[in-house]
Motif scaffolding. Structure first.
Motif, PDB file in Angstrom:
ATOM      1  N   LEU A 105       0.809  -1.212   0.000  1.00  0.00           N
ATOM      2  CA  LEU A 105       0.000   0.000   0.000  1.00  0.00           C
ATOM      3  C   LEU A 105       0.844   1.264   0.000  1.00  0.00           C
ATOM      4  CD1 LEU A 105      -2.690  -1.007   2.616  1.00  0.00           C
ATOM      5  CD2 LEU A 105      -2.836  -1.133   0.148  1.00  0.00           C
ATOM      6  N   ARG A 108       1.452   2.789  -4.524  1.00  0.00           N
ATOM      7  CA  ARG A 108       0.273   2.201  -5.168  1.00  0.00           C
ATOM      8  C   ARG A 108       0.654   1.609  -6.516  1.00  0.00           C
ATOM      9  NH1 ARG A 108      -5.583   4.935  -6.499  1.00  0.00           N
ATOM     10  NH2 ARG A 108      -6.394   3.128  -7.582  1.00  0.00           N
ATOM     11  N   PHE A 116      -7.361  -1.635  -5.072  1.00  0.00           N
ATOM     12  CA  PHE A 116      -6.622  -0.858  -4.076  1.00  0.00           C
ATOM     13  C   PHE A 116      -7.466  -0.640  -2.818  1.00  0.00           C
ATOM     14  CE2 PHE A 116      -5.104   3.298  -2.419  1.00  0.00           C
ATOM     15  CZ  PHE A 116      -3.816   2.905  -2.095  1.00  0.00           C
TER      16      PHE A 116
END
Length: 141
Positions: A105, A108, A116
């Motif tokens: 995370l 990205r 996501f």
């Protein structure tokens, strides 16, 4: 975030979207609805100085929160006056740090928004699980 730093809602936006413009979406996306507080207790929302505008204050008040919008400088001055007083903003910074420990995370790489968002929800669930005191020793991997 709640008082312990456990994330209560997540909203994914583009990098060019200002945080203040998303406050209504964040407050609407809270997963765990809090029961109606007793007569003396109220819901408090701590935010930084970026949320001082009329629009943000109106959204905060419309959702039934008492706003505590304080700049870092004034919070440091209050802490200097009363060293026993706990800073209110540390929980947000700590939670951001916990999310940064999930390296997938941190940068990205996901192209799709829902992928996501799902990874962020998984990270939030792991963070919430780590905050629960269990009678057995759980090894976190």
């Amino acid at each position: 975030m709640d008082g312990r730093g456990v994330p209560l809602s997540l909203v994914v936006t583009g990098a060019n979207a200002n945080d203040v413009t998303q406050i209504e979406a964040v407050l609407d996306a809270i997963v765990v609805k809090r029961p109606a507080p007793k007569q003396r207790r109220f819901k408090h929302l701590c935010a930084d100085a970026g949320y001082r505008g009329k629009g943000a204050m109106a959204v905060i008040l419309a959702h039934g929160y008492i706003p505590h919008v304080v700049s870092r400088k004034s919070e440091a001055a209050q802490k200097k006056r009363d060293p026993k007083k706990k800073a209110r903003r540390w929980v947000v910074e700590a939670c951001h740090g916990w999310f940064n420990r999930f390296r997938k995370l941190l940068v990205r790489y996901e192209k799709l928004e829902h992928t996501f968002l799902a990874l962020n929800h998984l990270a939030a669930a792991i963070i919430a699980l780590r905050k629960i005191e269990l009678p057995v020793n759980v090894i976190y991997g």
